[in-house]
Write a protein that holds these residues in place. Structure first.
Motif, PDB file in Angstrom:
ATOM      1  N   ALA A   4     133.815 -18.490  91.065  1.00 35.84           N
ATOM      2  CA  ALA A   4     133.258 -18.467  89.620  1.00 35.84           C
ATOM      3  C   ALA A   4     133.605 -19.313  88.331  1.00 35.84           C
ATOM      4  CB  ALA A   4     133.643 -16.875  89.416  1.00 35.84           C
ATOM      5  N   GLY A   5     134.490 -20.138  88.765  1.00 33.44           N
ATOM      6  CA  GLY A   5     135.085 -21.277  87.675  1.00 33.44           C
ATOM      7  C   GLY A   5     136.339 -20.780  87.029  1.00 33.44           C
ATOM      8  N   GLY A   6     136.896 -19.638  87.341  1.00 35.02           N
ATOM      9  CA  GLY A   6     138.206 -19.254  86.886  1.00 35.02           C
ATOM     10  C   GLY A   6     139.270 -20.055  87.566  1.00 35.02           C
ATOM     11  N   THR A   7     140.244 -19.915  86.997  1.00 39.93           N
ATOM     12  CA  THR A   7     141.502 -20.360  87.018  1.00 39.93           C
ATOM     13  C   THR A   7     142.560 -19.244  87.645  1.00 39.93           C
ATOM     14  OG1 THR A   7     141.526 -22.214  85.507  1.00 39.93           O
ATOM     15  CG2 THR A   7     143.652 -21.761  86.304  1.00 39.93           C
ATOM     16  N   LEU A   8     143.032 -19.643  88.738  1.00 43.85           N
ATOM     17  CA  LEU A   8     143.975 -18.684  89.655  1.00 43.85           C
ATOM     18  C   LEU A   8     145.521 -19.425  89.591  1.00 43.85           C
ATOM     19  CD1 LEU A   8     144.413 -16.242  91.303  1.00 43.85           C
ATOM     20  CD2 LEU A   8     143.991 -17.670  93.287  1.00 43.85           C
ATOM     21  N   VAL A   9     146.404 -18.734  89.062  1.00 42.70           N
ATOM     22  CA  VAL A   9     147.837 -19.188  88.943  1.00 42.70           C
ATOM     23  C   VAL A   9     148.564 -17.983  89.619  1.00 42.70           C
ATOM     24  CG1 VAL A   9     149.576 -19.893  87.565  1.00 42.70           C
ATOM     25  CG2 VAL A   9     147.217 -20.431  86.687  1.00 42.70           C
ATOM     26  N   PHE A  10     149.483 -18.493  90.687  1.00 42.47           N
ATOM     27  CA  PHE A  10     150.399 -17.697  91.300  1.00 42.47           C
ATOM     28  C   PHE A  10     151.538 -17.814  90.272  1.00 42.47           C
ATOM     29  CE2 PHE A  10     148.176 -18.844  95.215  1.00 42.47           C
ATOM     30  CZ  PHE A  10     147.318 -17.526  95.078  1.00 42.47           C
ATOM     31  N   VAL A  11     152.403 -16.628  89.744  1.00 47.37           N
ATOM     32  CA  VAL A  11     153.441 -16.566  89.055  1.00 47.37           C
ATOM     33  C   VAL A  11     154.653 -15.620  89.670  1.00 47.37           C
ATOM     34  CG1 VAL A  11     154.142 -16.411  86.720  1.00 47.37           C
ATOM     35  CG2 VAL A  11     151.805 -16.783  87.088  1.00 47.37           C
ATOM     36  N   THR A  12     155.362 -16.294  90.295  1.00 51.93           N
ATOM     37  CA  THR A  12     156.400 -15.725  91.141  1.00 51.93           C
ATOM     38  C   THR A  12     157.681 -16.011  90.815  1.00 51.93           C
ATOM     39  OG1 THR A  12     156.986 -15.490  93.515  1.00 51.93           O
ATOM     40  CG2 THR A  12     156.055 -17.641  92.804  1.00 51.93           C
ATOM     41  N   GLY A  13     158.646 -15.127  91.531  1.00 53.25           N
ATOM     42  CA  GLY A  13     159.972 -15.530  91.378  1.00 53.25           C
ATOM     43  C   GLY A  13     160.489 -16.452  92.730  1.00 53.25           C
ATOM     44  N   ARG A  14     159.644 -16.478  93.579  1.00 53.72           N
ATOM     45  CA  ARG A  14     159.975 -17.376  94.884  1.00 53.72           C
ATOM     46  C   ARG A  14     160.135 -18.826  94.571  1.00 53.72           C
ATOM     47  NH1 ARG A  14     156.197 -16.300  99.913  1.00 53.72           N
ATOM     48  NH2 ARG A  14     156.339 -13.999 100.251  1.00 53.72           N
ATOM     49  N   PRO A  15     161.303 -19.334  95.185  1.00 54.30           N
ATOM     50  CA  PRO A  15     161.286 -20.751  95.112  1.00 54.30           C
ATOM     51  C   PRO A  15     160.278 -21.200  96.065  1.00 54.30           C
ATOM     52  CG  PRO A  15     162.670 -19.912  96.912  1.00 54.30           C
ATOM     53  CD  PRO A  15     162.018 -18.569  96.251  1.00 54.30           C
ATOM     54  N   PRO A  16     159.927 -22.670  95.497  1.00 57.88           N
ATOM     55  CA  PRO A  16     159.015 -23.595  96.240  1.00 57.88           C
ATOM     56  C   PRO A  16     159.040 -23.465  97.700  1.00 57.88           C
ATOM     57  CG  PRO A  16     159.598 -24.758  94.284  1.00 57.88           C
ATOM     58  CD  PRO A  16     160.660 -23.649  94.424  1.00 57.88           C
ATOM     59  N   ARG A  17     159.989 -23.529  98.274  1.00 58.85           N
ATOM     60  CA  ARG A  17     160.291 -23.553  99.792  1.00 58.85           C
ATOM     61  C   ARG A  17     159.647 -22.260 100.368  1.00 58.85           C
ATOM     62  NH1 ARG A  17     165.135 -22.063  98.143  1.00 58.85           N
ATOM     63  NH2 ARG A  17     166.283 -20.311  99.205  1.00 58.85           N
ATOM     64  N   TRP A  18     159.388 -21.176  99.383  1.00 55.49           N
ATOM     65  CA  TRP A  18     158.806 -19.961 100.104  1.00 55.49           C
ATOM     66  C   TRP A  18     157.279 -20.188 100.042  1.00 55.49           C
ATOM     67  CZ3 TRP A  18     162.099 -15.065  98.950  1.00 55.49           C
ATOM     68  CH2 TRP A  18     163.191 -15.151  99.515  1.00 55.49           C
ATOM     69  N   MET A  19     156.698 -21.035  99.575  1.00 57.43           N
ATOM     70  CA  MET A  19     155.305 -21.165  99.159  1.00 57.43           C
ATOM     71  C   MET A  19     154.481 -21.657 100.147  1.00 57.43           C
ATOM     72  SD  MET A  19     155.127 -19.431  96.270  1.00 57.43           S
ATOM     73  CE  MET A  19     153.488 -19.891  95.744  1.00 57.43           C
ATOM     74  N   HIS A  20     154.865 -22.343 101.162  1.00 59.87           N
ATOM     75  CA  HIS A  20     154.089 -22.875 102.136  1.00 59.87           C
ATOM     76  C   HIS A  20     153.016 -21.937 102.614  1.00 59.87           C
ATOM     77  CE1 HIS A  20     152.494 -25.847 104.988  1.00 59.87           C
ATOM     78  NE2 HIS A  20     152.882 -25.054 105.983  1.00 59.87           N
ATOM     79  N   ALA A  21     153.349 -20.947 103.378  1.00 64.08           N
ATOM     80  CA  ALA A  21     152.560 -20.186 103.802  1.00 64.08           C
ATOM     81  C   ALA A  21     151.364 -19.627 102.651  1.00 64.08           C
ATOM     82  CB  ALA A  21     153.141 -19.072 104.338  1.00 64.08           C
ATOM     83  N   VAL A  22     151.775 -19.291 101.535  1.00 66.62           N
ATOM     84  CA  VAL A  22     150.812 -18.843 100.647  1.00 66.62           C
ATOM     85  C   VAL A  22     149.805 -20.016 100.233  1.00 66.62           C
ATOM     86  CG1 VAL A  22     150.651 -18.134  98.264  1.00 66.62           C
ATOM     87  CG2 VAL A  22     152.397 -17.128  99.642  1.00 66.62           C
ATOM     88  N   ALA A  23     150.390 -21.139 100.140  1.00 66.29           N
ATOM     89  CA  ALA A  23     149.368 -22.417  99.850  1.00 66.29           C
ATOM     90  C   ALA A  23     148.350 -22.451 100.880  1.00 66.29           C
ATOM     91  CB  ALA A  23     150.320 -23.534  99.707  1.00 66.29           C
ATOM     92  N   GLY A  24     148.846 -22.255 102.144  1.00 65.12           N
ATOM     93  CA  GLY A  24     147.760 -22.504 103.163  1.00 65.12           C
ATOM     94  C   GLY A  24     146.793 -21.443 103.473  1.00 65.12           C
ATOM     95  N   LEU A  33     147.698 -24.477  91.157  1.00 62.84           N
ATOM     96  CA  LEU A  33     149.015 -24.312  90.816  1.00 62.84           C
ATOM     97  C   LEU A  33     149.908 -23.012  90.837  1.00 62.84           C
ATOM     98  CD1 LEU A  33     148.841 -26.455  87.313  1.00 62.84           C
ATOM     99  CD2 LEU A  33     149.749 -27.345  89.514  1.00 62.84           C
ATOM    100  N   ALA A  34     151.047 -23.132  91.222  1.00 70.46           N
ATOM    101  CA  ALA A  34     152.100 -22.075  90.961  1.00 70.46           C
ATOM    102  C   ALA A  34     153.128 -22.073  90.372  1.00 70.46           C
ATOM    103  CB  ALA A  34     152.729 -21.814  92.423  1.00 70.46           C
ATOM    104  N   ILE A  35     153.443 -21.066  89.353  1.00 69.34           N
ATOM    105  CA  ILE A  35     154.756 -20.894  88.615  1.00 69.34           C
ATOM    106  C   ILE A  35     155.880 -20.350  89.367  1.00 69.34           C
ATOM    107  CG2 ILE A  35     155.651 -20.088  86.502  1.00 69.34           C
ATOM    108  CD1 ILE A  35     152.976 -20.468  85.351  1.00 69.34           C
ATOM    109  N   CYS A  36     156.578 -20.984  89.824  1.00 71.72           N
ATOM    110  CA  CYS A  36     157.877 -20.270  90.651  1.00 71.72           C
ATOM    111  C   CYS A  36     159.098 -20.195  89.790  1.00 71.72           C
ATOM    112  CB  CYS A  36     158.128 -21.524  91.919  1.00 71.72           C
ATOM    113  SG  CYS A  36     156.841 -21.484  92.946  1.00 71.72           S
ATOM    114  N   ALA A  37     160.018 -19.362  90.512  1.00 73.04           N
ATOM    115  CA  ALA A  37     161.375 -19.331  90.106  1.00 73.04           C
ATOM    116  C   ALA A  37     161.393 -18.762  88.770  1.00 73.04           C
ATOM    117  CB  ALA A  37     162.319 -20.708  90.011  1.00 73.04           C
ATOM    118  N   ASN A  38     160.305 -17.535  88.489  1.00 71.86           N
ATOM    119  CA  ASN A  38     160.488 -17.064  87.032  1.00 71.86           C
ATOM    120  C   ASN A  38     160.072 -17.960  86.027  1.00 71.86           C
ATOM    121  OD1 ASN A  38     160.827 -14.497  88.394  1.00 71.86           O
ATOM    122  ND2 ASN A  38     163.019 -14.623  88.124  1.00 71.86           N
ATOM    123  N   GLY A  39     159.404 -18.925  86.077  1.00 71.60           N
ATOM    124  CA  GLY A  39     158.859 -19.878  85.002  1.00 71.60           C
ATOM    125  C   GLY A  39     159.709 -21.114  85.148  1.00 71.60           C
TER     126      GLY A  39
END
Length: 264
Positions: free
Chosen positions: A36-56, A63-69
């Motif tokens: 629909a043209g919106g921007t989706l941002v994951f904003v998480t406390g997770r470190p990047p090394r925990w993001m592979h499954a979510v990225a897939g 983009l994701a904001i990791c480690a609480n910003g």
């Protein structure tokens, strides 16, 4: 309301099932946002090394904001594109103060790549299943900049530990918490999910009024109060439930997806 320009959502306990998976319904709802043209941002406390499954699960979009910003992470390239780190001298002083005031604490740190922990820090969750990180002496733990300092107490309630940490090191770092354990997560002073999200939205010319945010734990509160419209999932922490505009179904009942289906 009309469809927001930006959707910001926490992951664990919010958009993800309790087993850490992305349901088919939630993945489809995420796709609807971008279609629909919106921007989706994951904003998480997770470190990047925990993001592979979510990225897939979201086809490596956005983009994701990791480690609480502290870290901004490109899901397409799976690379860190921005960092806000705690300096070594601040790390050292924070550990010194906390250890001097609260007995029983053990510490670990999240670096941009990987993590390290004291020998008696009990590693749990994904890290216990995959890799135990690097066991180091405290002096080495605080010897280089990191994204997040973590302090674990074996018995204190996280709300109580958070209040004490704020009093002890709130002038040095930004303490928060996001789990049922006595685990405090500390970012560089002033760095929160909200500061990183506001910067990203500003770069895109998006105002808070055009943002919808979802969360469940105290580390989400800065983001939820900054966003024009905020939702908590039904399983959220009591402070989050009290702070938001709306409450949706629990994470295991696809609460985030239900709202996105209505908005998009």
């Amino acid at each position: 309301m009309t469809s927001p320009r930006l959707v910001a959502t926490d992951l664990d306990g919010t958009a993800l099932r309790s087993d850490g998976s992305v349901s088919a319904r939630t993945a489809a709802a995420f796709a609807r946002v971008e279609e629909a043209g919106g921007t989706l941002v994951f904003v998480t406390g997770r470190p990047p090394r925990w993001m592979h499954a979510v990225a897939g699960a979201v086809r490596h979009r956005g983009l994701a904001i990791c480690a609480n910003g502290a870290l901004v992470y490109d899901l397409h390239t799976e690379a860190i594109v921005e960092s806000h780190l705690i300096a070594p001298d601040v790390l050292e002083e924070s550990v010194r103060r906390l250890r001097g005031h609260i007995d029983g604490l053990t510490f670990s740190v999240e670096y941009e790549q990987g993590f390290a922990h004291e020998s008696d820090f009990p590693v749990g969750g994904w890290d216990a299943q995959r890799v135990n990180g690097q066991r180091v002496e405290t002096s080495r733990l605080t010897s280089r900049p990191c994204a997040k300092l973590l302090a674990l107490h074996p018995s204190m309630h996280p709300d109580d530990l958070h209040r004490e940490a704020l009093d002890i090191v709130g002038d040095l770092v930004t303490p928060t918490h996001s789990s049922g354990r006595g685990l405090i997560e500390m970012s560089a002073h002033g760095v929160t999910k909200a500061t990183a999200l506001a910067a990203l939205a500003g770069d895109l010319g998006i105002k808070p009024a055009d943002v919808v945010a979802f969360g469940d734990m105290p580390n989400d509160l800065p983001m939820l109060t900054w966003a024009g419209t905020s939702y908590a999932v039904a399983n959220a922490h009591k402070d989050v439930l009290a702070a938001v505009d709306h409450v949706t179904a629990a994470n295991n009942d696809d609460g985030v997806a239900r709202i996105l289906e209505d908005l998009f």
